[in-house]
Design a protein around this motif. Structure first.
Motif, PDB file in Angstrom:
ATOM      1  N   ILE A  91     -13.086  53.898 -20.316  1.00 30.20           N
ATOM      2  CA  ILE A  91     -12.845  52.457 -20.228  1.00 30.20           C
ATOM      3  C   ILE A  91     -13.659  51.906 -19.067  1.00 30.20           C
ATOM      4  O   ILE A  91     -14.172  52.670 -18.239  1.00 30.20           O
ATOM      5  N   ASP A  92     -13.787  50.587 -18.998  1.00 28.72           N
ATOM      6  CA  ASP A  92     -14.498  50.008 -17.855  1.00 28.72           C
ATOM      7  C   ASP A  92     -13.583  49.086 -17.059  1.00 28.72           C
ATOM      8  O   ASP A  92     -12.546  48.638 -17.536  1.00 28.72           O
ATOM      9  N   GLU A 103     -16.754  52.028 -13.254  1.00 33.02           N
ATOM     10  CA  GLU A 103     -16.614  50.894 -12.345  1.00 33.02           C
ATOM     11  C   GLU A 103     -17.861  50.005 -12.385  1.00 33.02           C
ATOM     12  O   GLU A 103     -18.962  50.452 -12.084  1.00 33.02           O
ATOM     13  N   PHE A 104     -17.666  48.754 -12.777  1.00 35.85           N
ATOM     14  CA  PHE A 104     -18.751  47.776 -12.717  1.00 35.85           C
ATOM     15  C   PHE A 104     -19.111  47.500 -11.261  1.00 35.85           C
ATOM     16  O   PHE A 104     -18.230  47.500 -10.393  1.00 35.85           O
ATOM     17  N   PRO A 105     -20.385  47.224 -10.970  1.00 34.86           N
ATOM     18  CA  PRO A 105     -20.759  46.832  -9.603  1.00 34.86           C
ATOM     19  C   PRO A 105     -20.651  45.319  -9.407  1.00 34.86           C
ATOM     20  O   PRO A 105     -20.764  44.547 -10.352  1.00 34.86           O
ATOM     21  N   TYR A 106     -20.396  44.918  -8.177  1.00 35.35           N
ATOM     22  CA  TYR A 106     -20.515  43.508  -7.797  1.00 35.35           C
ATOM     23  C   TYR A 106     -21.115  43.443  -6.399  1.00 35.35           C
ATOM     24  O   TYR A 106     -20.985  44.384  -5.610  1.00 35.35           O
ATOM     25  N   ILE A 107     -21.801  42.353  -6.116  1.00 35.13           N
ATOM     26  CA  ILE A 107     -22.583  42.251  -4.888  1.00 35.13           C
ATOM     27  C   ILE A 107     -22.066  41.086  -4.049  1.00 35.13           C
ATOM     28  O   ILE A 107     -21.919  39.961  -4.541  1.00 35.13           O
ATOM     29  N   SER A 111     -22.176  39.486   0.278  1.00 35.46           N
ATOM     30  CA  SER A 111     -23.166  39.338   1.348  1.00 35.46           C
ATOM     31  C   SER A 111     -23.346  40.612   2.163  1.00 35.46           C
ATOM     32  O   SER A 111     -24.392  40.816   2.788  1.00 35.46           O
ATOM     33  N   ASP A 112     -22.340  41.502   2.143  1.00 38.17           N
ATOM     34  CA  ASP A 112     -22.456  42.755   2.897  1.00 38.17           C
ATOM     35  C   ASP A 112     -22.939  43.923   2.033  1.00 38.17           C
ATOM     36  O   ASP A 112     -22.919  45.075   2.454  1.00 38.17           O
ATOM     37  N   GLY A 113     -23.371  43.627   0.794  1.00 39.15           N
ATOM     38  CA  GLY A 113     -23.935  44.678  -0.043  1.00 39.15           C
ATOM     39  C   GLY A 113     -23.188  44.880  -1.349  1.00 39.15           C
ATOM     40  O   GLY A 113     -22.346  44.071  -1.733  1.00 39.15           O
ATOM     41  N   GLU A 114     -23.502  46.004  -2.032  1.00 43.17           N
ATOM     42  CA  GLU A 114     -22.909  46.287  -3.345  1.00 43.17           C
ATOM     43  C   GLU A 114     -21.569  46.996  -3.203  1.00 43.17           C
ATOM     44  O   GLU A 114     -21.384  47.843  -2.329  1.00 43.17           O
ATOM     45  N   HIS A 115     -20.647  46.626  -4.076  1.00 44.20           N
ATOM     46  CA  HIS A 115     -19.325  47.244  -4.119  1.00 44.20           C
ATOM     47  C   HIS A 115     -19.054  47.733  -5.540  1.00 44.20           C
ATOM     48  O   HIS A 115     -19.676  47.279  -6.489  1.00 44.20           O
ATOM     49  N   ALA A 116     -18.084  48.617  -5.678  1.00 42.12           N
ATOM     50  CA  ALA A 116     -17.649  49.084  -6.999  1.00 42.12           C
ATOM     51  C   ALA A 116     -16.305  48.449  -7.315  1.00 42.12           C
ATOM     52  O   ALA A 116     -15.399  48.424  -6.472  1.00 42.12           O
ATOM     53  N   ASP A 117     -16.177  47.928  -8.525  1.00 40.36           N
ATOM     54  CA  ASP A 117     -14.899  47.375  -8.977  1.00 40.36           C
ATOM     55  C   ASP A 117     -13.981  48.546  -9.315  1.00 40.36           C
ATOM     56  O   ASP A 117     -14.020  49.088 -10.406  1.00 40.36           O
ATOM     57  N   ASP A 118     -13.155  48.927  -8.341  1.00 43.89           N
ATOM     58  CA  ASP A 118     -12.274  50.080  -8.525  1.00 43.89           C
ATOM     59  C   ASP A 118     -10.821  49.650  -8.740  1.00 43.89           C
ATOM     60  O   ASP A 118      -9.890  50.370  -8.392  1.00 43.89           O
ATOM     61  N   LEU A 119     -10.646  48.464  -9.322  1.00 41.91           N
ATOM     62  CA  LEU A 119      -9.310  47.931  -9.619  1.00 41.91           C
ATOM     63  C   LEU A 119      -8.471  47.808  -8.339  1.00 41.91           C
ATOM     64  O   LEU A 119      -7.300  48.151  -8.305  1.00 41.91           O
ATOM     65  N   TYR A 120      -9.143  47.298  -7.298  1.00 45.42           N
ATOM     66  CA  TYR A 120      -8.489  46.965  -6.025  1.00 45.42           C
ATOM     67  C   TYR A 120      -7.875  48.167  -5.309  1.00 45.42           C
ATOM     68  O   TYR A 120      -6.867  48.046  -4.640  1.00 45.42           O
ATOM     69  N   GLN A 121      -8.522  49.315  -5.422  1.00 45.74           N
ATOM     70  CA  GLN A 121      -8.073  50.452  -4.613  1.00 45.74           C
ATOM     71  C   GLN A 121      -8.568  50.361  -3.171  1.00 45.74           C
ATOM     72  O   GLN A 121      -7.904  50.852  -2.251  1.00 45.74           O
ATOM     73  N   THR A 122      -9.745  49.739  -2.961  1.00 45.60           N
ATOM     74  CA  THR A 122     -10.324  49.704  -1.613  1.00 45.60           C
ATOM     75  C   THR A 122     -10.297  48.321  -0.983  1.00 45.60           C
ATOM     76  O   THR A 122     -10.636  48.172   0.192  1.00 45.60           O
ATOM     77  N   THR A 123      -9.934  47.312  -1.729  1.00 46.49           N
ATOM     78  CA  THR A 123      -9.744  45.980  -1.168  1.00 46.49           C
ATOM     79  C   THR A 123      -8.567  45.356  -1.905  1.00 46.49           C
ATOM     80  O   THR A 123      -8.095  45.908  -2.894  1.00 46.49           O
ATOM     81  N   SER A 124      -8.108  44.226  -1.433  1.00 46.86           N
ATOM     82  CA  SER A 124      -7.002  43.557  -2.129  1.00 46.86           C
ATOM     83  C   SER A 124      -7.522  42.337  -2.867  1.00 46.86           C
ATOM     84  O   SER A 124      -8.556  41.758  -2.498  1.00 46.86           O
ATOM     85  N   ALA A 125      -6.799  41.940  -3.895  1.00 48.18           N
ATOM     86  CA  ALA A 125      -7.177  40.734  -4.641  1.00 48.18           C
ATOM     87  C   ALA A 125      -7.185  39.527  -3.705  1.00 48.18           C
ATOM     88  O   ALA A 125      -8.090  38.688  -3.762  1.00 48.18           O
ATOM     89  N   HIS A 126      -6.188  39.451  -2.837  1.00 47.49           N
ATOM     90  CA  HIS A 126      -6.124  38.308  -1.931  1.00 47.49           C
ATOM     91  C   HIS A 126      -7.357  38.241  -1.030  1.00 47.49           C
ATOM     92  O   HIS A 126      -7.965  37.179  -0.867  1.00 47.49           O
ATOM     93  N   ASP A 127      -7.752  39.382  -0.470  1.00 49.60           N
ATOM     94  CA  ASP A 127      -8.915  39.388   0.421  1.00 49.60           C
ATOM     95  C   ASP A 127     -10.188  38.995  -0.325  1.00 49.60           C
ATOM     96  O   ASP A 127     -11.035  38.265   0.211  1.00 49.60           O
ATOM     97  N   PHE A 128     -10.333  39.488  -1.548  1.00 47.92           N
ATOM     98  CA  PHE A 128     -11.533  39.157  -2.324  1.00 47.92           C
ATOM     99  C   PHE A 128     -11.602  37.649  -2.607  1.00 47.92           C
ATOM    100  O   PHE A 128     -12.638  37.007  -2.375  1.00 47.92           O
ATOM    101  N   PHE A 129     -10.522  37.086  -3.113  1.00 45.32           N
ATOM    102  CA  PHE A 129     -10.561  35.668  -3.474  1.00 45.32           C
ATOM    103  C   PHE A 129     -10.546  34.764  -2.246  1.00 45.32           C
ATOM    104  O   PHE A 129     -11.103  33.659  -2.282  1.00 45.32           O
ATOM    105  N   GLN A 130      -9.949  35.243  -1.147  1.00 48.67           N
ATOM    106  CA  GLN A 130     -10.014  34.458   0.088  1.00 48.67           C
ATOM    107  C   GLN A 130     -11.456  34.374   0.579  1.00 48.67           C
ATOM    108  O   GLN A 130     -11.889  33.336   1.085  1.00 48.67           O
ATOM    109  N   ALA A 131     -12.201  35.464   0.414  1.00 55.66           N
ATOM    110  CA  ALA A 131     -13.623  35.441   0.785  1.00 55.66           C
ATOM    111  C   ALA A 131     -14.369  34.390  -0.035  1.00 55.66           C
ATOM    112  O   ALA A 131     -15.231  33.671   0.491  1.00 55.66           O
TER     113      ALA A 131
END
Length: 308
Positions: A9-10, A29-33, A35-55
């Motif tokens: 699955i993706d 894991e789809f990539p997303y980019i 300002s600090d570089g490329e990240h992997a969409d790991d279903l919020y294991q390494t960041t939180s939804a709130h932090d992402f959308f607050q950014a």
């Protein structure tokens, strides 16, 4: 328990990680980019939804990319090595070129490994609409479907997934090329909350507008009431949002008043989809009627010509 097949699955299915963290489920894991570089969409294991959308609220404008050929080669390679027939449920070809690349890679892998049993399904769905199909596919696999049967099941079942979602504005979708500029322009001039759905070709289409979020949530409930195929006890309904938990709770409460036996699966919109819809999106997904019945005669003919 030995399953008859495995699943690839993706991450654009936007399900909670714990739902898909299962034996025999390989998450790409789809990539997303940012300002600090490329990240992997790991279903919020390494960041939180709130932090992402607050950014994003603070001015971040993330972009997305297709799954790389190397990532797909590794995933299909793992499937071959497992010796277990495998089905890949792919993000909509109407919104990304990743399906076409995956199909090409799979054909190459099968040519090199003629005994490998691999299938790929273009779900023509996105985000938690894709998620509902994946969620039920896992259940069907656990009930004993073979890979071939599961691929056939998914090809048919995807036509019955119904979804509507409200976004705060259409600018992120326009910027990412996911909707025509004319639609985004109309939405901004009308000062409304756009309501979107996914058509039979797996593309986004405007399904309505609402004057304000409260009315928009009410329209999501109305959409569910009109289009849900069955109100038998225990129906699974997916609710997801991009960091607007109070609105999601309101939607859940209103749906519960329509049917108090609904089993809710709640999730966050992931960073790849979130890059295109922005903060404030809210979605309802459920099993509806056959979407093909709603196509015009001309569209049905065109689809038949294209072999779909």
């Amino acid at each position: 328990m030995q399953h008859q097949c495995n699943l690839i699955i993706d991450s654009c299915c936007d399900l909670p990680f714990e739902v898909v963290d299962r034996e025999g489920i390989d998450l790409i894991e789809f990539p997303y980019i940012m300002s600090d570089g490329e990240h992997a969409d790991d279903l919020y294991q390494t960041t939180s939804a709130h932090d992402f959308f607050q950014a994003m609220r603070d001015g971040e404008t993330p972009s997305t990319a297709q799954i790389s050929v190397a990532t797909l080669q590794k995933a299909f390679g793992r499937a071959v090595e497992s010796g277990i027939p495998t089905v890949f449920l792919s993000f909509s070809s109407g919104l990304s070129g990743s399906f076409d690349v995956a199909a090409m890679v799979m054909d190459q892998v099968k040519a090199e490994n003629p005994d490998a049993e691999l299938y790929i399904v273009d779900t023509r769905l996105a985000s938690v609409a894709e998620g509902l199909l994946v969620y039920e596919a896992i259940r069907q696999r656990d009930k004993g479907l073979t890979a071939k049967e599961l691929a056939q099941w998914a090809e048919e079942a995807l036509n019955y997934v119904d979804a509507e979602f409200m976004v705060d504005d259409l600018e992120s979708l326009r910027r990412g090329g996911r909707i025509p500029g004319s639609v985004a322009y109309a939405g901004s001039k009308l000062d409304v909350k756009p309501l979107l759905t996914i058509d039979c070709e797996g593309k986004l289409t405007l399904s309505g507008v609402a004057r304000g979020r409260k009315k928009g949530i009410k329209q999501l409930v109305d959409y569910y009431e009109k289009r849900v195929a069955s109100k038998s006890p225990g129906q699974c309904v997916v609710i997801a949002h991009s960091d607007c938990p109070k609105d999601a709770e309101r939607l859940k409460d209103m749906l519960s008043k329509v049917d108090d036996s609904i089993l809710f699966l709640e999730s966050f919109i992931g960073p790849v989809i979130g890059s295109h819809v922005g903060p404030g999106m809210i979605a309802v997904v459920f099993w509806g009627y056959d979407q093909r019945e709603e196509m015009s005669v001309a569209d049905k003919i065109a689809r038949r010509v294209k072999g779909n």
